[in-house]
Motif scaffolding. Structure first.
Motif, PDB file in Angstrom:
ATOM      1  N   ARG B  82       0.870  -1.244   0.176  1.00 19.79           N
ATOM      2  CA  ARG B  82       0.045  -0.148   0.052  1.00 19.79           C
ATOM      3  C   ARG B  82       0.945   1.193   0.092  1.00 19.79           C
ATOM      4  O   ARG B  82       2.222   1.158  -0.089  1.00 19.79           O
ATOM      5  CB  ARG B  82      -0.897   0.085   1.311  1.00 19.79           C
ATOM      6  CG  ARG B  82      -1.742  -1.298   1.421  1.00 19.79           C
ATOM      7  CD  ARG B  82      -2.836  -1.200   2.213  1.00 19.79           C
ATOM      8  NE  ARG B  82      -3.577  -2.597   2.116  1.00 19.79           N
ATOM      9  CZ  ARG B  82      -4.263  -2.757   1.205  1.00 19.79           C
ATOM     10  NH1 ARG B  82      -4.810  -2.021   0.181  1.00 19.79           N
ATOM     11  NH2 ARG B  82      -5.230  -4.092   1.207  1.00 19.79           N
ATOM     12  N   HIS B  88       5.227   0.494   4.520  1.00 13.15           N
ATOM     13  CA  HIS B  88       6.193  -0.323   5.095  1.00 13.15           C
ATOM     14  C   HIS B  88       6.072  -2.074   5.086  1.00 13.15           C
ATOM     15  O   HIS B  88       6.659  -2.798   5.634  1.00 13.15           O
ATOM     16  CB  HIS B  88       6.303   0.005   6.657  1.00 13.15           C
ATOM     17  CG  HIS B  88       5.313   0.066   7.555  1.00 13.15           C
ATOM     18  ND1 HIS B  88       4.273   0.674   7.374  1.00 13.15           N
ATOM     19  CD2 HIS B  88       4.899  -1.256   8.459  1.00 13.15           C
ATOM     20  CE1 HIS B  88       3.378   0.384   8.063  1.00 13.15           C
ATOM     21  NE2 HIS B  88       3.709  -0.735   8.992  1.00 13.15           N
ATOM     22  N   VAL B  89       4.780  -2.338   4.436  1.00 13.89           N
ATOM     23  CA  VAL B  89       4.404  -3.589   4.426  1.00 13.89           C
ATOM     24  C   VAL B  89       4.614  -4.021   2.725  1.00 13.89           C
ATOM     25  O   VAL B  89       4.092  -3.261   2.024  1.00 13.89           O
ATOM     26  CB  VAL B  89       3.040  -4.165   4.769  1.00 13.89           C
ATOM     27  CG1 VAL B  89       2.752  -5.410   4.417  1.00 13.89           C
ATOM     28  CG2 VAL B  89       3.033  -3.892   6.384  1.00 13.89           C
ATOM     29  N   ALA B 123       8.787  -4.130   6.688  1.00 17.73           N
ATOM     30  CA  ALA B 123       8.625  -4.670   8.028  1.00 17.73           C
ATOM     31  C   ALA B 123       7.872  -5.891   8.083  1.00 17.73           C
ATOM     32  O   ALA B 123       7.838  -6.551   9.182  1.00 17.73           O
ATOM     33  CB  ALA B 123       7.906  -3.640   8.931  1.00 17.73           C
ATOM     34  N   GLN B 126       2.607  -9.004   3.050  1.00 12.60           N
ATOM     35  CA  GLN B 126       1.323  -9.370   2.964  1.00 12.60           C
ATOM     36  C   GLN B 126       0.671  -9.971   1.702  1.00 12.60           C
ATOM     37  O   GLN B 126       1.258  -9.400   0.583  1.00 12.60           O
ATOM     38  CB  GLN B 126       0.403  -8.310   3.313  1.00 12.60           C
ATOM     39  CG  GLN B 126      -1.186  -8.602   3.503  1.00 12.60           C
ATOM     40  CD  GLN B 126      -1.943  -7.371   3.724  1.00 12.60           C
ATOM     41  OE1 GLN B 126      -1.413  -6.470   4.397  1.00 12.60           O
ATOM     42  NE2 GLN B 126      -3.356  -7.526   3.543  1.00 12.60           N
ATOM     43  N   ASN B 128      -2.806 -10.680  -0.310  1.00 14.06           N
ATOM     44  CA  ASN B 128      -3.881 -10.151  -0.224  1.00 14.06           C
ATOM     45  C   ASN B 128      -5.049 -11.129  -0.927  1.00 14.06           C
ATOM     46  O   ASN B 128      -6.183 -11.105  -0.216  1.00 14.06           O
ATOM     47  CB  ASN B 128      -4.130  -8.958  -0.873  1.00 14.06           C
ATOM     48  CG  ASN B 128      -3.286  -7.960  -0.581  1.00 14.06           C
ATOM     49  OD1 ASN B 128      -3.181  -7.237   0.483  1.00 14.06           O
ATOM     50  ND2 ASN B 128      -2.086  -7.597  -1.342  1.00 14.06           N
ATOM     51  N   ALA B 129      -4.835 -12.180  -1.395  1.00 11.94           N
ATOM     52  CA  ALA B 129      -5.982 -12.923  -2.165  1.00 11.94           C
ATOM     53  C   ALA B 129      -5.198 -14.232  -2.556  1.00 11.94           C
ATOM     54  O   ALA B 129      -5.003 -14.729  -3.689  1.00 11.94           O
ATOM     55  CB  ALA B 129      -6.349 -12.469  -3.346  1.00 11.94           C
ATOM     56  N   ILE B 149      -4.339 -14.725   8.220  1.00  7.48           N
ATOM     57  CA  ILE B 149      -5.034 -13.564   8.950  1.00  7.48           C
ATOM     58  C   ILE B 149      -6.330 -13.534   8.943  1.00  7.48           C
ATOM     59  O   ILE B 149      -7.231 -13.309   9.892  1.00  7.48           O
ATOM     60  CB  ILE B 149      -4.589 -12.051   8.196  1.00  7.48           C
ATOM     61  CG1 ILE B 149      -2.929 -12.015   8.353  1.00  7.48           C
ATOM     62  CG2 ILE B 149      -5.375 -10.952   8.741  1.00  7.48           C
ATOM     63  CD1 ILE B 149      -2.442 -11.669   9.607  1.00  7.48           C
ATOM     64  N   ILE B 168      -6.243 -13.999   3.324  1.00  9.39           N
ATOM     65  CA  ILE B 168      -5.099 -13.111   3.558  1.00  9.39           C
ATOM     66  C   ILE B 168      -3.980 -13.583   4.404  1.00  9.39           C
ATOM     67  O   ILE B 168      -4.291 -14.271   5.394  1.00  9.39           O
ATOM     68  CB  ILE B 168      -5.714 -11.908   4.264  1.00  9.39           C
ATOM     69  CG1 ILE B 168      -6.711 -10.970   3.327  1.00  9.39           C
ATOM     70  CG2 ILE B 168      -4.696 -10.840   4.494  1.00  9.39           C
ATOM     71  CD1 ILE B 168      -8.111 -11.331   3.541  1.00  9.39           C
ATOM     72  N   TYR B 170       0.316 -13.426   5.946  1.00  8.56           N
ATOM     73  CA  TYR B 170       1.055 -12.010   6.468  1.00  8.56           C
ATOM     74  C   TYR B 170       2.217 -12.825   7.326  1.00  8.56           C
ATOM     75  O   TYR B 170       1.945 -13.865   8.177  1.00  8.56           O
ATOM     76  CB  TYR B 170       0.604 -11.407   7.228  1.00  8.56           C
ATOM     77  CG  TYR B 170       1.406 -10.246   7.928  1.00  8.56           C
ATOM     78  CD1 TYR B 170       1.853  -9.249   7.059  1.00  8.56           C
ATOM     79  CD2 TYR B 170       1.978 -10.296   9.131  1.00  8.56           C
ATOM     80  CE1 TYR B 170       2.589  -8.210   7.510  1.00  8.56           C
ATOM     81  CE2 TYR B 170       2.805  -9.445   9.442  1.00  8.56           C
ATOM     82  CZ  TYR B 170       3.091  -8.405   8.941  1.00  8.56           C
ATOM     83  OH  TYR B 170       4.130  -7.422   9.436  1.00  8.56           O
ATOM     84  N   ASP B 172       5.851 -11.176   9.519  1.00  2.00           N
ATOM     85  CA  ASP B 172       6.694 -10.151   9.820  1.00  2.00           C
ATOM     86  C   ASP B 172       8.293 -10.775   9.051  1.00  2.00           C
ATOM     87  O   ASP B 172       8.223 -11.774   8.906  1.00  2.00           O
ATOM     88  CB  ASP B 172       7.001 -10.125  11.301  1.00  2.00           C
ATOM     89  CG  ASP B 172       6.099  -9.418  12.049  1.00  2.00           C
ATOM     90  OD1 ASP B 172       5.295  -8.209  11.586  1.00  2.00           O
ATOM     91  OD2 ASP B 172       5.664  -9.886  13.249  1.00  2.00           O
TER      92      ASP B 172
END
Lengths: 173, 173
Positions: B82, B88-89, B123, B126, B128-129, B149, B168, B170, B172
């Motif tokens: 984004r 930062h992702v 950081a 992710q 998303n789909a 998630i 979703i 994710y 770190d």
């Protein structure tokens, strides 16, 4: 009596399709929301031209404004969330002018988007990135039937609260 | 002996930055994946030009290919997920040629993307789909440290399995 002057009352918002003549007011709202960096994962240095590209949808997607007479109180955009095999789920985004908040403008826009998506035959609506500290939005979406799908931890850098989560929310239509 | 001929062995994939000379092979992979409609929520009628726009990233984002000599076995793109307060992702997408699956090409691409994102200072990463019936992808991502998630129910219209969920995921960095 005099003294403190009340702000002019804001009447019930009427929602209509965006027209280019609305742009100055829409840009003012978008710029304020994006620069505050509290609710949208958009670049705060976004130019006016970029904002127009991002916010003003083309058919079959739609951008609308909530107006009180000549004044634009808020704006929303709505579209398919994904393409191809994901195109039966819609998404939408909402922004309300600073001084028009807390008066139901966001709710009116969200109800409009839900009606639009239902009429267009979408099977659901998904929000991809609801800042978890944006209580007004989270509470509104829950009230309108959205469930929390999950929260991406620390995915949003809030200017005062630090890294907070981004909710994915969804409802069937 | 004769009879059944084994496919030529595919050596360990080397991963390098995409170059325009790779496009014909990359488009062949993208077209195959998108037309199958089993793993990506992209329009199956996507043109070659649209595919190029979607898949070939510009710096600081990156598109790479996994190659065995002159042959492109797979491709990945990686970028911020984004803008602004969400920048930062990272996120990434992976596609592997039909006849190169099950040989660790996807894993090599995913490990490359994780290293790239870590080096670039992201950081987290992710997805998303992720189509929930795409077991190869879901298992790989779990093995590489991604958590689920949440799952958007019925958000992907699979050609044979009907409407299945989109995960979703994710981790770190």
């Amino acid at each position: 009596m005099g003294g403190v002057r009340s702000p002019p009352p804001i009447g019930p918002a009427r929602i209509r399709e965006y027209a280019e003549a609305d742009w100055a007011q829409v840009w003012s709202i978008v710029r304020g929301v994006v620069r505050a960096q509290e609710t949208f994962p958009y670049d705060p240095a976004m130019t006016e031209e970029q904002a127009h590209l991002v916010w003003i949808e083309r058919p079959p997607a739609l951008t609308v404004v909530a107006v009180d007479g000549p004044r634009v109180l808020g704006t929303a955009k709505m579209s398919a969330n994904r393409g191809g095999p994901g195109a039966h789920v819609s998404t939408a985004s909402f922004m309300v002018a600073d001084d028009a908040r807390g008066r139901g403008v966001g709710e009116a826009l969200c109800r409009f988007a839900l009606d639009w998506a239902r009429d267009a035959g979408f099977a659901g609506m998904q929000f991809n990135a609801v800042v978890e500290t944006n209580r007004a939005a989270v509470d509104l979406y829950r009230r309108l039937g959205f469930s929390l799908i999950g929260t991406v931890p620390r995915a949003f850098a809030h200017p005062t609260l630090g890294r907070v989560g981004l909710h994915i929310m969804y409802r069937d239509l």
